[in-house]
Design a protein around this motif. Structure first.
Motif, PDB file in Angstrom:
ATOM      1  N   PRO A 101     -19.855  50.916  52.417  1.00 45.50           N
ATOM      2  CA  PRO A 101     -19.707  50.903  50.839  1.00 45.50           C
ATOM      3  C   PRO A 101     -19.542  49.547  50.224  1.00 45.50           C
ATOM      4  CG  PRO A 101     -18.195  52.366  51.909  1.00 45.50           C
ATOM      5  CD  PRO A 101     -18.692  51.501  53.088  1.00 45.50           C
ATOM      6  N   SER A 102     -20.141  49.309  49.045  1.00 41.10           N
ATOM      7  CA  SER A 102     -19.839  48.227  48.383  1.00 41.10           C
ATOM      8  C   SER A 102     -18.634  47.765  48.024  1.00 41.10           C
ATOM      9  CB  SER A 102     -20.779  48.571  46.832  1.00 41.10           C
ATOM     10  OG  SER A 102     -20.426  47.619  45.895  1.00 41.10           O
ATOM     11  N   PRO A 103     -18.271  46.530  48.234  1.00 43.35           N
ATOM     12  CA  PRO A 103     -16.873  46.050  47.825  1.00 43.35           C
ATOM     13  C   PRO A 103     -16.362  46.181  46.631  1.00 43.35           C
ATOM     14  CG  PRO A 103     -18.425  44.096  48.476  1.00 43.35           C
ATOM     15  CD  PRO A 103     -19.366  45.363  48.673  1.00 43.35           C
ATOM     16  N   CYS A 104     -17.430  46.380  45.719  1.00 44.78           N
ATOM     17  CA  CYS A 104     -17.075  46.283  44.173  1.00 44.78           C
ATOM     18  C   CYS A 104     -16.778  47.727  43.811  1.00 44.78           C
ATOM     19  CB  CYS A 104     -18.268  45.821  43.341  1.00 44.78           C
ATOM     20  SG  CYS A 104     -19.734  46.519  43.378  1.00 44.78           S
ATOM     21  N   MET A 105     -16.757  48.683  44.679  1.00 44.99           N
ATOM     22  CA  MET A 105     -16.499  50.062  44.468  1.00 44.99           C
ATOM     23  C   MET A 105     -15.820  50.602  45.590  1.00 44.99           C
ATOM     24  SD  MET A 105     -17.234  51.426  41.438  1.00 44.99           S
ATOM     25  CE  MET A 105     -17.356  53.204  41.600  1.00 44.99           C
ATOM     26  N   LEU A 106     -14.687  50.404  45.787  1.00 46.23           N
ATOM     27  CA  LEU A 106     -13.661  50.709  46.831  1.00 46.23           C
ATOM     28  C   LEU A 106     -13.511  52.213  46.797  1.00 46.23           C
ATOM     29  CD1 LEU A 106     -11.287  47.598  47.072  1.00 46.23           C
ATOM     30  CD2 LEU A 106     -13.474  48.124  48.396  1.00 46.23           C
ATOM     31  N   VAL A 107     -13.428  52.963  47.909  1.00 43.68           N
ATOM     32  CA  VAL A 107     -13.226  54.381  47.837  1.00 43.68           C
ATOM     33  C   VAL A 107     -12.453  54.576  49.123  1.00 43.68           C
ATOM     34  CG1 VAL A 107     -14.141  56.896  48.029  1.00 43.68           C
ATOM     35  CG2 VAL A 107     -15.318  54.998  46.759  1.00 43.68           C
ATOM     36  N   GLU A 108     -11.192  54.805  48.922  1.00 45.95           N
ATOM     37  CA  GLU A 108     -10.261  55.230  49.942  1.00 45.95           C
ATOM     38  C   GLU A 108      -9.732  56.555  50.081  1.00 45.95           C
ATOM     39  OE1 GLU A 108      -8.324  50.786  50.104  1.00 45.95           O
ATOM     40  OE2 GLU A 108      -7.355  52.026  48.428  1.00 45.95           O
ATOM     41  N   ASP A 109      -9.874  57.205  51.179  1.00 48.68           N
ATOM     42  CA  ASP A 109      -9.493  58.468  51.566  1.00 48.68           C
ATOM     43  C   ASP A 109      -8.407  58.481  52.638  1.00 48.68           C
ATOM     44  OD1 ASP A 109     -10.926  57.940  53.765  1.00 48.68           O
ATOM     45  OD2 ASP A 109     -12.299  59.490  53.642  1.00 48.68           O
ATOM     46  N   PHE A 110      -7.683  57.487  52.966  1.00 47.64           N
ATOM     47  CA  PHE A 110      -6.718  57.559  54.180  1.00 47.64           C
ATOM     48  C   PHE A 110      -5.380  58.388  53.344  1.00 47.64           C
ATOM     49  CE2 PHE A 110      -5.800  53.976  51.509  1.00 47.64           C
ATOM     50  CZ  PHE A 110      -4.440  54.079  51.201  1.00 47.64           C
ATOM     51  N   LEU A 111      -5.251  58.778  52.167  1.00 43.80           N
ATOM     52  CA  LEU A 111      -4.280  59.608  51.728  1.00 43.80           C
ATOM     53  C   LEU A 111      -4.801  60.935  51.542  1.00 43.80           C
ATOM     54  CD1 LEU A 111      -2.392  56.994  49.690  1.00 43.80           C
ATOM     55  CD2 LEU A 111      -1.568  57.684  51.960  1.00 43.80           C
ATOM     56  N   TRP A 112      -6.049  61.554  51.961  1.00 42.26           N
ATOM     57  CA  TRP A 112      -6.626  62.664  51.592  1.00 42.26           C
ATOM     58  C   TRP A 112      -5.228  63.878  51.460  1.00 42.26           C
ATOM     59  CZ3 TRP A 112     -11.144  63.506  49.533  1.00 42.26           C
ATOM     60  CH2 TRP A 112     -11.764  64.894  49.385  1.00 42.26           C
ATOM     61  N   PRO A 113      -5.558  64.754  50.580  1.00 45.66           N
ATOM     62  CA  PRO A 113      -6.517  64.919  49.501  1.00 45.66           C
ATOM     63  C   PRO A 113      -6.166  64.302  48.468  1.00 45.66           C
ATOM     64  CG  PRO A 113      -4.666  66.658  49.672  1.00 45.66           C
ATOM     65  CD  PRO A 113      -4.416  65.864  50.738  1.00 45.66           C
TER      66      PRO A 113
END
Length: 152
Positions: free
Chosen positions: A6-18
């Motif tokens: 993924p692009s470093p300028c749009m971080l998407v983190e799901d480690f705390l899902w949901p």
């Protein structure tokens, strides 16, 4: 060789899902925003209800072409967003942008809940409350620890 990360300028983190955390960093080129939309759609297609925390503290106002593209994408996927997103919190430090967003949400309300705040901790607590109220089983202790929230 193409870069599949993924692009470093749009971080998407799901480690705390949901709880899904989205953090634009600096100016976001349209191509990187398109990559984000593709990734975002994969989360919606999981058929799992979730909350999104948009941390906009490190991003300037998004350019009009990105706002237009986001509007088109939201219209295209409105049913899926409505079905899967319990709410979204936006962390915006600019008083002007917060006013604009609050006004927009009042004029064009959506079915999902939302919060606009300048404080990351307030947004995280709100997201956690929405998840708990929905009957979801969020990783409460991990979310509290990650954001430095006091247990409730």
């Amino acid at each position: 060789m193409p870069n599949d990360t993924p692009s470093p300028c749009m971080l998407v983190e799901d480690f705390l899902w949901p709880l899904l955390i989205v953090q634009p960093r600096g100016a976001v080129p349209l191509a990187h925003f398109e990559e984000y939309l593709v990734r975002r759609l994969t989360y919606l297609r999981r058929q799992e209800k979730h909350v999104v925390l948009f941390d906009m503290r490190h991003a300037p106002m998004l350019p009009s072409e990105i706002r237009q593209r986001q509007s088109e994408w939201l219209k295209q996927h409105a049913a899926l967003v409505e079905a899967q997103v319990l709410g979204h919190a936006l962390v915006v430090t600019s008083p002007f942008l917060r006013l604009m967003l609050s006004t927009f949400h009042k004029i064009r309300p959506r079915n999902s809940r939302h919060l606009v705040t300048p404080h990351l901790n307030d947004a995280a607590r709100w997201c956690l409350n929405v998840l708990e109220e929905s009957g979801s089983n969020p990783p409460t202790q991990r979310i509290e620890a990650h954001f430095g929230l006091k247990p409730h």
